[in-house]
Design a protein around this motif. Structure first.
Motif, mmCIF file in Angstrom:
data_model
loop_
_atom_site.group_PDB
_atom_site.id
_atom_site.type_symbol
_atom_site.label_atom_id
_atom_site.label_comp_id
_atom_site.label_asym_id
_atom_site.label_seq_id
_atom_site.Cartn_x
_atom_site.Cartn_y
_atom_site.Cartn_z
ATOM 1 N N SER A 103 0.694 -1.416 -0.141
ATOM 2 C CA SER A 103 0.252 0.291 -0.007
ATOM 3 C C SER A 103 0.845 1.343 -0.113
ATOM 4 C CB SER A 103 -0.943 -0.108 1.358
ATOM 5 O OG SER A 103 -1.846 -0.895 1.738
ATOM 6 N N ALA A 104 0.350 2.377 -0.644
ATOM 7 C CA ALA A 104 1.212 3.219 -0.120
ATOM 8 C C ALA A 104 -0.075 4.612 -0.282
ATOM 9 C CB ALA A 104 1.964 3.708 -1.854
ATOM 10 N N ALA A 105 0.467 5.567 0.210
ATOM 11 C CA ALA A 105 -0.751 7.098 0.735
ATOM 12 C C ALA A 105 -0.581 8.277 -0.362
ATOM 13 C CB ALA A 105 -0.362 7.353 2.222
ATOM 14 N N THR A 106 0.922 8.118 -1.358
ATOM 15 C CA THR A 106 1.030 9.153 -2.169
ATOM 16 C C THR A 106 0.611 8.754 -3.846
ATOM 17 O OG1 THR A 106 2.832 9.149 -0.768
ATOM 18 C CG2 THR A 106 2.406 10.622 -3.444
ATOM 19 N N GLU A 107 0.140 9.786 -4.492
ATOM 20 C CA GLU A 107 -0.798 9.674 -5.110
ATOM 21 C C GLU A 107 0.049 8.822 -6.378
ATOM 22 O OE1 GLU A 107 -2.671 13.516 -7.043
ATOM 23 O OE2 GLU A 107 -2.880 12.095 -9.066
ATOM 24 N N ALA A 108 0.999 9.881 -7.274
ATOM 25 C CA ALA A 108 2.522 9.061 -8.278
ATOM 26 C C ALA A 108 2.483 7.828 -7.649
ATOM 27 C CB ALA A 108 3.455 9.978 -7.488
ATOM 28 N N ASP A 109 1.790 7.316 -6.291
ATOM 29 C CA ASP A 109 2.900 5.273 -6.511
ATOM 30 C C ASP A 109 1.555 4.118 -7.220
ATOM 31 O OD1 ASP A 109 4.041 5.845 -3.310
ATOM 32 O OD2 ASP A 109 5.212 5.731 -4.940
ATOM 33 N N TYR A 110 -0.044 5.225 -7.484
ATOM 34 C CA TYR A 110 -0.445 4.715 -8.114
ATOM 35 C C TYR A 110 -0.681 4.766 -9.762
ATOM 36 C CZ TYR A 110 -2.151 3.765 -3.446
ATOM 37 O OH TYR A 110 -2.427 2.991 -2.605
ATOM 38 N N PHE A 111 -0.463 3.757 -9.876
ATOM 39 C CA PHE A 111 -0.607 3.504 -11.756
ATOM 40 C C PHE A 111 -2.088 3.776 -13.390
ATOM 41 C CE2 PHE A 111 2.284 3.881 -15.528
ATOM 42 C CZ PHE A 111 1.392 2.665 -16.661
ATOM 43 N N TYR A 112 -2.648 3.037 -11.245
ATOM 44 C CA TYR A 112 -3.850 2.917 -12.281
ATOM 45 C C TYR A 112 -5.705 3.886 -11.522
ATOM 46 C CZ TYR A 112 -1.893 -1.316 -14.261
ATOM 47 O OH TYR A 112 -0.695 -1.724 -15.158
ATOM 48 N N TRP A 113 -5.693 4.221 -12.350
ATOM 49 C CA TRP A 113 -7.361 5.382 -11.498
ATOM 50 C C TRP A 113 -8.143 4.467 -12.603
ATOM 51 C CZ3 TRP A 113 -6.587 8.638 -7.521
ATOM 52 C CH2 TRP A 113 -5.196 9.045 -7.849
ATOM 53 N N GLY A 114 -9.315 4.673 -11.658
ATOM 54 C CA GLY A 114 -10.711 4.768 -12.471
ATOM 55 C C GLY A 114 -11.185 6.309 -12.741
ATOM 56 N N GLN A 115 -12.340 6.533 -13.114
ATOM 57 C CA GLN A 115 -12.637 8.125 -13.985
ATOM 58 C C GLN A 115 -13.360 8.616 -12.700
ATOM 59 O OE1 GLN A 115 -11.867 9.070 -16.964
ATOM 60 N NE2 GLN A 115 -10.684 7.018 -16.536
ATOM 61 N N GLY A 116 -13.498 8.340 -11.313
ATOM 62 C CA GLY A 116 -14.375 8.617 -10.159
ATOM 63 C C GLY A 116 -15.628 8.790 -10.307
ATOM 64 N N THR A 117 -15.863 9.096 -8.770
ATOM 65 C CA THR A 117 -17.833 9.212 -8.736
ATOM 66 C C THR A 117 -17.959 11.205 -8.122
ATOM 67 O OG1 THR A 117 -19.992 7.513 -8.487
ATOM 68 C CG2 THR A 117 -17.614 7.834 -6.614
ATOM 69 N N GLN A 118 -18.281 11.540 -8.134
ATOM 70 C CA GLN A 118 -19.137 12.712 -7.017
ATOM 71 C C GLN A 118 -19.661 11.717 -5.966
ATOM 72 O OE1 GLN A 118 -17.986 16.276 -8.369
ATOM 73 N NE2 GLN A 118 -18.751 15.894 -6.247
ATOM 74 N N VAL A 119 -19.035 12.821 -5.174
ATOM 75 C CA VAL A 119 -19.858 12.858 -3.732
ATOM 76 C C VAL A 119 -19.979 14.367 -3.271
ATOM 77 C CG1 VAL A 119 -19.901 12.239 -1.359
ATOM 78 C CG2 VAL A 119 -18.788 10.955 -2.908
ATOM 79 N N THR A 120 -21.595 14.587 -2.946
ATOM 80 C CA THR A 120 -21.721 16.182 -2.621
ATOM 81 C C THR A 120 -22.408 15.637 -1.136
ATOM 82 O OG1 THR A 120 -22.335 16.959 -4.882
ATOM 83 C CG2 THR A 120 -22.888 18.154 -3.066
ATOM 84 N N VAL A 121 -22.103 16.340 -0.244
ATOM 85 C CA VAL A 121 -22.464 16.457 1.403
ATOM 86 C C VAL A 121 -23.153 17.901 1.251
ATOM 87 C CG1 VAL A 121 -22.453 15.959 3.894
ATOM 88 C CG2 VAL A 121 -21.165 14.783 1.823
ATOM 89 N N SER A 122 -24.932 18.232 1.743
ATOM 90 C CA SER A 122 -25.081 19.186 1.969
ATOM 91 C C SER A 122 -25.505 19.335 3.846
ATOM 92 C CB SER A 122 -26.367 19.744 1.389
ATOM 93 O OG SER A 122 -26.575 18.341 0.971
ATOM 94 N N SER A 123 -24.935 20.440 4.413
ATOM 95 C CA SER A 123 -25.343 21.072 5.940
ATOM 96 C C SER A 123 -26.798 21.170 5.752
ATOM 97 C CB SER A 123 -24.364 21.800 6.043
ATOM 98 O OG SER A 123 -24.935 23.476 5.116
#
Length: 123
Positions: A103-123
């Motif tokens: 495991s790693a906690a640095t973005e640069a250490d990861y080679f494969y990425w998904g497209q992302g999913t939006q999370v919106t939290v309203s107050s």
């Protein structure tokens, strides 16, 4: 090589829970560490959580520790992020990422990425 697709994002109220899932295709999923990162508008992409190949070791950003839980199912080639007690500051696009080995906690250490999913939290 592994392909990653996130799902489960949405709009919720503060205090609610949400579960994100990242489905992987390709061979050797059990050899990959998986990480979750997030990017809020106007900000850099930040580390959220990571899990090692066998699912025993996990690590979290301080901002989500105690509220988020990362888990994986190597038989179904999936990794999940259970998010509880959500806050408006958790609003971001959440990305799943993979890397071979520890495991790693640095973005640069990861080679494969998904497209992302939006999370919106309203107050």
């Amino acid at each position: 090589q592994v392909q990653l697709v996130e799902s489960g994002g949405g709009s919720v109220q503060a205090g609610d829970s949400l579960r994100l899932t990242c489905a992987a295709s390709g061979r050797g999923f059990h050899l990959y560490s998986l990480g979750w990162f997030r990017q809020a508008p106007g900000r850099e992409r930040d580390f959220v959580a990571t899990i090692n190949p066998n699912g025993i070791a996990t690590s979290y950003a301080d901002s989500v520790k105690g509220r988020f839980t990362v888990s994986r199912d190597n038989l179904r080639n999936r990794v999940s992020l259970q998010m509880s007690s959500l806050k408006p500051d958790d609003t971001a696009v959440y990305y799943c990422a993979g890397r071979l080995g520890p495991s790693a906690a640095t973005e640069a250490d990861y080679f494969y990425w998904g497209q992302g999913t939006q999370v919106t939290v309203s107050s």
